[in-house]
Motif scaffolding. Structure first.
Motif, PDB file in Angstrom:
ATOM      1  N   LEU A  11       0.827  -1.213   0.000  1.00 53.49           N
ATOM      2  CA  LEU A  11       0.000   0.000   0.000  1.00 53.49           C
ATOM      3  C   LEU A  11       0.858   1.258   0.000  1.00 53.49           C
ATOM      4  O   LEU A  11       0.558   2.231  -0.709  1.00 53.49           O
ATOM      5  N   ASP A  12       1.928   1.246   0.783  1.00 60.80           N
ATOM      6  CA  ASP A  12       2.817   2.410   0.799  1.00 60.80           C
ATOM      7  C   ASP A  12       3.471   2.608  -0.555  1.00 60.80           C
ATOM      8  O   ASP A  12       3.564   3.743  -1.050  1.00 60.80           O
ATOM      9  N   ALA A  13       3.936   1.534  -1.184  1.00 59.22           N
ATOM     10  CA  ALA A  13       4.592   1.646  -2.487  1.00 59.22           C
ATOM     11  C   ALA A  13       3.629   2.180  -3.543  1.00 59.22           C
ATOM     12  O   ALA A  13       4.023   2.954  -4.423  1.00 59.22           O
ATOM     13  N   LEU A  14       2.372   1.787  -3.468  1.00 54.99           N
ATOM     14  CA  LEU A  14       1.397   2.199  -4.471  1.00 54.99           C
ATOM     15  C   LEU A  14       0.849   3.603  -4.227  1.00 54.99           C
ATOM     16  O   LEU A  14       0.598   4.350  -5.181  1.00 54.99           O
ATOM     17  N   ILE A  15       0.646   3.957  -2.954  1.00 53.15           N
ATOM     18  CA  ILE A  15      -0.079   5.196  -2.631  1.00 53.15           C
ATOM     19  C   ILE A  15       0.763   6.190  -1.845  1.00 53.15           C
ATOM     20  O   ILE A  15       0.657   7.398  -2.039  1.00 53.15           O
ATOM     21  N   GLY A  16       1.607   5.694  -0.957  1.00 54.09           N
ATOM     22  CA  GLY A  16       2.298   6.598  -0.047  1.00 54.09           C
ATOM     23  C   GLY A  16       1.297   7.212   0.924  1.00 54.09           C
ATOM     24  O   GLY A  16       0.255   6.636   1.229  1.00 54.09           O
ATOM     25  N   TRP A  17       1.634   8.391   1.422  1.00 50.13           N
ATOM     26  CA  TRP A  17       0.694   9.145   2.267  1.00 50.13           C
ATOM     27  C   TRP A  17       0.468  10.479   1.565  1.00 50.13           C
ATOM     28  O   TRP A  17       1.294  11.382   1.661  1.00 50.13           O
ATOM     29  N   PRO A  18      -0.639  10.600   0.801  1.00 49.20           N
ATOM     30  CA  PRO A  18      -0.848  11.779  -0.046  1.00 49.20           C
ATOM     31  C   PRO A  18      -0.733  13.096   0.717  1.00 49.20           C
ATOM     32  O   PRO A  18      -1.169  13.207   1.867  1.00 49.20           O
ATOM     33  N   ALA A  19      -0.144  14.094   0.056  1.00 51.34           N
ATOM     34  CA  ALA A  19       0.066  15.400   0.695  1.00 51.34           C
ATOM     35  C   ALA A  19      -1.248  16.023   1.133  1.00 51.34           C
ATOM     36  O   ALA A  19      -1.315  16.691   2.171  1.00 51.34           O
ATOM     37  N   ALA A  20      -2.315  15.808   0.353  1.00 51.94           N
ATOM     38  CA  ALA A  20      -3.616  16.376   0.719  1.00 51.94           C
ATOM     39  C   ALA A  20      -4.117  15.785   2.030  1.00 51.94           C
ATOM     40  O   ALA A  20      -4.710  16.488   2.855  1.00 51.94           O
ATOM     41  N   TRP A  21      -3.869  14.490   2.229  1.00 49.52           N
ATOM     42  CA  TRP A  21      -4.266  13.866   3.489  1.00 49.52           C
ATOM     43  C   TRP A  21      -3.443  14.415   4.641  1.00 49.52           C
ATOM     44  O   TRP A  21      -3.968  14.648   5.730  1.00 49.52           O
ATOM     45  N   PHE A  22      -2.139  14.614   4.385  1.00 50.43           N
ATOM     46  CA  PHE A  22      -1.271  15.150   5.434  1.00 50.43           C
ATOM     47  C   PHE A  22      -1.733  16.544   5.857  1.00 50.43           C
ATOM     48  O   PHE A  22      -1.773  16.865   7.046  1.00 50.43           O
ATOM     49  N   ARG A  23      -2.082  17.381   4.862  1.00 40.92           N
ATOM     50  CA  ARG A  23      -2.542  18.736   5.195  1.00 40.92           C
ATOM     51  C   ARG A  23      -3.851  18.703   5.959  1.00 40.92           C
ATOM     52  O   ARG A  23      -4.097  19.554   6.816  1.00 40.92           O
ATOM     53  N   ARG A  24      -4.694  17.729   5.667  1.00 36.46           N
ATOM     54  CA  ARG A  24      -6.014  17.680   6.290  1.00 36.46           C
ATOM     55  C   ARG A  24      -5.980  17.051   7.680  1.00 36.46           C
ATOM     56  O   ARG A  24      -6.577  17.585   8.622  1.00 36.46           O
ATOM     57  N   VAL A  25      -5.319  15.911   7.817  1.00 33.66           N
ATOM     58  CA  VAL A  25      -5.379  15.183   9.093  1.00 33.66           C
ATOM     59  C   VAL A  25      -4.011  14.953   9.732  1.00 33.66           C
ATOM     60  O   VAL A  25      -3.921  14.395  10.820  1.00 33.66           O
ATOM     61  N   GLY A  26      -2.933  15.349   9.064  1.00 31.76           N
ATOM     62  CA  GLY A  26      -1.607  15.077   9.602  1.00 31.76           C
ATOM     63  C   GLY A  26      -1.184  13.648   9.297  1.00 31.76           C
ATOM     64  O   GLY A  26      -1.524  13.086   8.263  1.00 31.76           O
ATOM     65  N   HIS A  27      -0.469  13.035  10.225  1.00 27.76           N
ATOM     66  CA  HIS A  27       0.072  11.689  10.038  1.00 27.76           C
ATOM     67  C   HIS A  27       0.252  11.080  11.426  1.00 27.76           C
ATOM     68  O   HIS A  27       0.460  11.807  12.412  1.00 27.76           O
ATOM     69  N   PRO A  28       0.140   9.754  11.564  1.00 30.30           N
ATOM     70  CA  PRO A  28       0.310   9.153  12.894  1.00 30.30           C
ATOM     71  C   PRO A  28       1.591   9.570  13.606  1.00 30.30           C
ATOM     72  O   PRO A  28       1.597   9.721  14.834  1.00 30.30           O
ATOM     73  N   VAL A  29       2.683   9.769  12.861  1.00 29.35           N
ATOM     74  CA  VAL A  29       3.932  10.192  13.496  1.00 29.35           C
ATOM     75  C   VAL A  29       3.805  11.611  14.048  1.00 29.35           C
ATOM     76  O   VAL A  29       4.324  11.916  15.121  1.00 29.35           O
ATOM     77  N   THR A  30       3.108  12.490  13.321  1.00 30.63           N
ATOM     78  CA  THR A  30       2.926  13.862  13.832  1.00 30.63           C
ATOM     79  C   THR A  30       1.999  13.872  15.039  1.00 30.63           C
ATOM     80  O   THR A  30       2.167  14.690  15.941  1.00 30.63           O
ATOM     81  N   TRP A  31       1.037  12.942  15.070  1.00 28.18           N
ATOM     82  CA  TRP A  31       0.172  12.858  16.251  1.00 28.18           C
ATOM     83  C   TRP A  31       0.994  12.452  17.464  1.00 28.18           C
ATOM     84  O   TRP A  31       0.854  13.043  18.540  1.00 28.18           O
ATOM     85  N   ALA A  32       1.845  11.446  17.286  1.00 26.54           N
ATOM     86  CA  ALA A  32       2.723  11.037  18.388  1.00 26.54           C
ATOM     87  C   ALA A  32       3.660  12.165  18.775  1.00 26.54           C
ATOM     88  O   ALA A  32       3.944  12.378  19.964  1.00 26.54           O
ATOM     89  N   GLY A  33       4.134  12.911  17.773  1.00 29.91           N
ATOM     90  CA  GLY A  33       5.038  14.021  18.037  1.00 29.91           C
ATOM     91  C   GLY A  33       4.409  15.087  18.924  1.00 29.91           C
ATOM     92  O   GLY A  33       5.088  15.668  19.782  1.00 29.91           O
ATOM     93  N   ARG A  34       3.124  15.338  18.731  1.00 25.03           N
ATOM     94  CA  ARG A  34       2.447  16.329  19.581  1.00 25.03           C
ATOM     95  C   ARG A  34       2.393  15.870  21.034  1.00 25.03           C
ATOM     96  O   ARG A  34       2.601  16.668  21.958  1.00 25.03           O
ATOM     97  N   LEU A  35       2.132  14.583  21.235  1.00 23.28           N
ATOM     98  CA  LEU A  35       2.107  14.057  22.600  1.00 23.28           C
ATOM     99  C   LEU A  35       3.490  14.124  23.232  1.00 23.28           C
ATOM    100  O   LEU A  35       3.643  14.534  24.392  1.00 23.28           O
TER     101      LEU A  35
END
Length: 301
Positions: A11-35
């Motif tokens: 899934l990562d190879a095919l899609i990655g983590w789209p920039a639009a999703w990152f701008r909208r909801v962030g990323h699990p690593v950024t959520w952990a980073g806030r904590l």
């Protein structure tokens, strides 16, 4: 568990983590980073900082592992594989390195410096093509371990809770695991735990690089020189990369107004150039493909 890791990689190879999703909801690593940042602000003060740092590790791990374990138990392994997908960074790493390679090949040193600054923390204001290629290849090799092989390894070992735990540990190390006056005590447990979590994956990455390159020198250099690296783990994939490409890596680098006199990996070999960076990117793609084949074999077994 290997099927969870393999599905996440595909899934990562095919899609990655789209920039639009990152701008909208962030990323699990950024959520952990806030904590982690909130705990750093709230606990990293006064006495007993090492104990408070250990408490931070426990809290962050609990926040990552408990929901992951419950979701895997409730929703099953295939949903767990989809949830593990954002925690593998093969596509992102490839994109970041190609962003350096394109201007570097075109002779655009300023553009290459800007792109390299996105993946390394050293001072690049006077870096030439060789220094930029060297920094990028080091980052490529180290992050192939931290961002791809280690998450896949821990997903194969522990499913969604395993990969969630690893990414939490790795994020803590990147944020608080520094030998600075502020974090030397507070981040010590996080740093040591990250060293332990990467012990096997770093050596596995070196082996995959050596196998993908078909060059005995890759493993020879990793085995001989890894111990001289400042990191107990990063020297393995970096040494394998240096040996596979027939170039030298590590060595002196500038951080602010300080020159870090790091020893060379594969000393005596020439400095890398843009062509070597292109070869390194292709090599990591092959190494990751081999990892995928290994996961497929484990899943079928």
């Amino acid at each position: 568990m290997a099927a969870i890791a393999l599905t996440a990689l595909i899934l990562d190879a095919l899609i990655g983590w789209p920039a639009a999703w990152f701008r909208r909801v962030g990323h699990p690593v950024t959520w952990a980073g806030r904590l982690i940042a909130a705990l750093d602000r709230g606990l990293n003060r006064g006495a007993a900082r090492r104990a408070k740092g250990a408490m931070t590790v426990v809290l962050v791990l609990a926040a990552a592992v408990v929901p992951a374990a419950l979701l895997q138990a409730w929703l099953g392994p295939w949903v767990a594989a989809v949830l593990a997908w954002p925690l593998v960074a093969a596509r992102s790493l490839d994109q970041h390195l190609r962003a350096v390679l394109v201007p570097l090949r075109a002779g655009d040193i300023a553009g290459a410096r800007a792109a390299t600054a996105m993946i390394v923390g050293r001072d690049l204001r006077r870096a030439d093509a060789a220094a930029l290629s060297r920094a990028s290849l080091e980052s490529l090799a180290e992050n192939a371990s931290d961002g791809i092989i280690a998450p896949l390894f821990w997903a194969a070992v522990g499913g969604l809770p395993g990969i969630a735990a690893y990414k939490a540990i790795n994020t803590m190390d990147s944020m608080i695991g520094h030998r600075t006056p502020r974090h030397a005590d507070f981040g010590m447990v996080a740093a040591r735990l990250d060293d332990a979590a990467n012990l096997i994956p770093a050596r596995l990455t070196a082996g995959l690089i050596a196998l993908a390159s078909g060059r005995r020198a890759a493993w020879t250099v990793a085995w001989r020189d890894a111990g001289a690296h400042r990191s107990p783990n990063a020297g393995w994939p970096e040494g394998a990369m240096a040996g596979a490409l027939g170039i030298r890596l590590s060595g002196p680098r500038v951080y602010g107004d300080r020159v870090a006199e790091e020893p060379w990996l594969n000393a005596g070999a020439p400095d890398p150039g843009p062509a070597d960076l292109a070869r390194g990117i292709a090599l990591i793609r092959r190494a990751v493909a081999l990892a995928g084949l290994g996961l497929l074999a484990l899943a079928l077994i």
